[in-house]
Design a protein around this motif. Structure first.
Motif, PDB file in Angstrom:
ATOM      1  N   LYS A   1       0.982  -1.124  -0.164  1.00 40.52           N
ATOM      2  CA  LYS A   1       0.201   0.155  -0.089  1.00 40.52           C
ATOM      3  C   LYS A   1       0.829   1.241   0.016  1.00 40.52           C
ATOM      4  O   LYS A   1       1.688   1.676  -0.956  1.00 40.52           O
ATOM      5  CB  LYS A   1      -1.186  -0.029   1.079  1.00 40.52           C
ATOM      6  CG  LYS A   1      -2.159  -0.929   0.991  1.00 40.52           C
ATOM      7  CD  LYS A   1      -3.072  -0.949   2.202  1.00 40.52           C
ATOM      8  CE  LYS A   1      -4.284  -1.978   2.158  1.00 40.52           C
ATOM      9  NZ  LYS A   1      -5.255  -1.880   2.987  1.00 40.52           N
TER      10      LYS A   1
ATOM     11  N   TRP B   1      -1.533  -0.540  -6.695  1.00 43.60           N
ATOM     12  CA  TRP B   1      -2.414   0.323  -5.827  1.00 43.60           C
ATOM     13  C   TRP B   1      -2.001   1.713  -5.914  1.00 43.60           C
ATOM     14  O   TRP B   1      -1.001   1.988  -6.261  1.00 43.60           O
ATOM     15  CB  TRP B   1      -1.530  -0.177  -4.376  1.00 43.60           C
ATOM     16  CG  TRP B   1      -2.221   0.422  -3.218  1.00 43.60           C
ATOM     17  CD1 TRP B   1      -3.328   0.022  -2.452  1.00 43.60           C
ATOM     18  CD2 TRP B   1      -1.755   1.855  -2.520  1.00 43.60           C
ATOM     19  NE1 TRP B   1      -3.608   0.883  -1.666  1.00 43.60           N
ATOM     20  CE2 TRP B   1      -2.699   2.109  -1.622  1.00 43.60           C
ATOM     21  CE3 TRP B   1      -0.664   2.567  -2.871  1.00 43.60           C
ATOM     22  CZ2 TRP B   1      -2.565   3.211  -0.973  1.00 43.60           C
ATOM     23  CZ3 TRP B   1      -0.728   3.737  -2.195  1.00 43.60           C
ATOM     24  CH2 TRP B   1      -1.460   4.094  -1.207  1.00 43.60           C
ATOM     25  N   PRO B   2      -3.124   2.270  -5.760  1.00 41.73           N
ATOM     26  CA  PRO B   2      -4.556   2.081  -5.233  1.00 41.73           C
ATOM     27  C   PRO B   2      -5.427   1.903  -6.304  1.00 41.73           C
ATOM     28  O   PRO B   2      -6.667   2.223  -6.164  1.00 41.73           O
ATOM     29  CB  PRO B   2      -4.963   3.410  -4.476  1.00 41.73           C
ATOM     30  CG  PRO B   2      -4.172   4.501  -5.320  1.00 41.73           C
ATOM     31  CD  PRO B   2      -2.944   4.076  -5.833  1.00 41.73           C
TER      32      PRO B   2
ATOM     33  N   LYS C   1      -7.643  -6.070  -4.346  1.00 41.91           N
ATOM     34  CA  LYS C   1      -7.337  -5.114  -3.410  1.00 41.91           C
ATOM     35  C   LYS C   1      -5.955  -5.764  -2.266  1.00 41.91           C
ATOM     36  O   LYS C   1      -6.418  -6.674  -2.070  1.00 41.91           O
ATOM     37  CB  LYS C   1      -8.334  -4.582  -2.908  1.00 41.91           C
ATOM     38  CG  LYS C   1      -9.091  -3.664  -3.753  1.00 41.91           C
ATOM     39  CD  LYS C   1      -8.305  -2.195  -4.142  1.00 41.91           C
ATOM     40  CE  LYS C   1      -9.297  -1.548  -4.845  1.00 41.91           C
ATOM     41  NZ  LYS C   1      -8.746  -0.011  -4.991  1.00 41.91           N
TER      42      LYS C   1
END
Length: 451
Positions: free
Chosen positions: A87, A441-442, A449
């Motif tokens: 992330k 990501w994102p 995800k």
């Protein structure tokens, strides 16, 4: 075809020598008059103590991360791991590489420009000649680094010896002059501990801290260090402690011969110092040694930074071409040539006074402060056994480092602060565009995800 994995071939001595040569460079010789001028008093020595203290505290952060993740690339890997590899770590590590592609060549160019400027004490140079010399320094460094890492380790030790001999000669000259302790006896003359003094310390630290930068260079070479969990922290603390003592002694030595009121006006303060002590021939010799030290600094800085784009590319987060290793030498030659090329251009375009504060402003947000915050996050998320080195009194030193770096950032000035924010914002936009195109990501599809 699998990538070639570099072997660990640099021991504690070589790692420390690489750090120390990177730290010294041309920095203390050109910033000494600047620091004295900003402080404008015999208490200017406190600025060098403050720079060493901040470096030592920040080295605790680097030590925890470097010992736990001893890989090529240093901060790239630290930011990726601390903020989450799937992330925010992707964005933070990308931003670090983004700013490295700008500020690393600036660092290399600053040392090359400083080399050229100090050379003019020996032979006056025209503007064009000075530019050609600074560019030639960068080309020579790239040529020296275009070889196996163990050969580079041997070269770094030789250059380190040159650094120590130069500093010892300067310090010894002041001691032999017989007035070495006089500056210490008057260090507090006119000193008032108030807001003004603290503010002036902050502004002077922009210059003194610049002369300490490089204590973390060993972390960029983490994949080449033998016994990294021990040698990475040791090399940093040894480097900072040794350099702090040498800087203080050098400053004391110089102002024991040249009063600080005169020293702050000397562009070639060390050369003038030696000329006053031992005549013009000695002044030329010490100037030549300073040039060798500056050359050594460019050498070690370029070595460390060349590993950053390589590490990102090998990780799939940067252009693949930067992941290429030399088929025989096993070093990241594309990264080396690219950074060297950009540094060459910068050395022709900029003045030294334009880059010192800019270098710090660009690093502080994405690298120093972000790393410190990331360590706090990581310490909460992982087991204590995951960290071979643990700083004393955690997390207090981390908070102190964050506050001090924030003060230094403010001291660089509003324009540079806004410039750093602009560079970061531009990098974030580029990252989002790249991620959108690659559906990373994102922007991953819903079913992919990151967890």
């Amino acid at each position: 075809m699998s990538a070639i994995i570099p072997e660990r071939r640099l021991g504690l001595l070589q790692a420390t020598s690489i750090n120390m040569t990177d730290m010294v460079g041309i920095g203390p010789f050109i910033t000494m008059p600047m620091v004295i001028g900003i402080m404008n008093g015999p208490y200017f020595l406190y600025a060098w103590l403050a720079g060493g203290l901040l470096s030592m505290i920040d080295a605790m952060v680097w030590s925890e991360l470097g010992a736990a993740f001893p890989m090529a690339g240093g901060s790239y890997n630290f930011l990726k791991v601390t903020y989450g590899e799937n992330k925010w770590g992707k964005l933070m590590s990308f931003l670090f590489v983004w700013q490295t592609m700008i500020q690393a060549p600036l660092v290399i160019a600053s040392a090359a420009i400083g080399f050229s400027a100090y050379f003019s004490y020996l032979v006056p140079l025209t503007t064009i000649e000075a530019k050609l010399m600074s560019g030639g320094v960068v080309v020579s460094i790239v040529a020296l680094l275009y070889r196996k890492i163990e050969a580079i380790g041997k070269i770094s030790v030789i250059l380190w010896v040159a650094v120590l001999l130069t500093l010892f000669w300067i310090i010894g000259g002041g001691i032999a002059h017989g007035n070495f302790l006089q500056p210490l006896r008057h260090i507090n003359d006119g000193l008032t501990l108030n807001y003004v003094f603290v503010t002036v310390i902050g502004y002077s630290c922009v210059k003194s801290v610049y002369s300490y930068l490089g204590y973390y260079n060993v972390c960029h070479l983490g994949g080449d260090i033998v016994s990294p969990s021990k040698n990475i922290p040791r090399s940093m603390f040894f480097s900072i402690a040794g350099i702090a003592v040498l800087y203080l002694c050098m400053n004391i030595s110089v102002v024991s011969v040249i009063p600080w009121q005169q020293a702050k006006e000397c562009q070639f303060v060390i050369s003038i110092f030696m000329q006053k002590l031992a005549g013009p021939i000695a002044a030329k010799i010490v100037t030549a040694l300073i040039l060798l030290v500056a050359f050594a600094s460019v050498f070690s800085a370029t070595l460390g930074y060349s590993r950053v784009p390589y590490a990102a590319a090998a990780d799939g987060a940067f252009f693949k071409i930067f992941a290429r290793l030399h088929p025989r030498g096993g070093f990241p030659y594309v990264s080396l040539l690219f950074l060297g090329g950009i540094a060459f251009v910068f050395s022709l375009l900029f003045k030294l006074s334009e880059v010192i504060s800019a270098i710090l402003a660009m690093r502080i947000l994405v690298q120093f402060i972000a790393q410190a915050v990331g360590l706090i996050i990581l310490r909460k998320a992982r087991k204590s056994t995951d960290f071979p080195y643990k700083m004393p009194f955690f997390p207090l030193p981390v908070y102190v480092a964050i506050v001090l770096w924030g003060c230094i950032l403010i001291a660089t000035g509003l324009n540079l602060f806004l410039g750093a924010l602009t560079a970061i914002s531009t990098g974030a936009i580029v990252y989002l565009i790249k991620s959108k195109l690659k559906e990373e990501w994102p922007f991953q599809p819903t079913g992919l995800k990151a967890q």
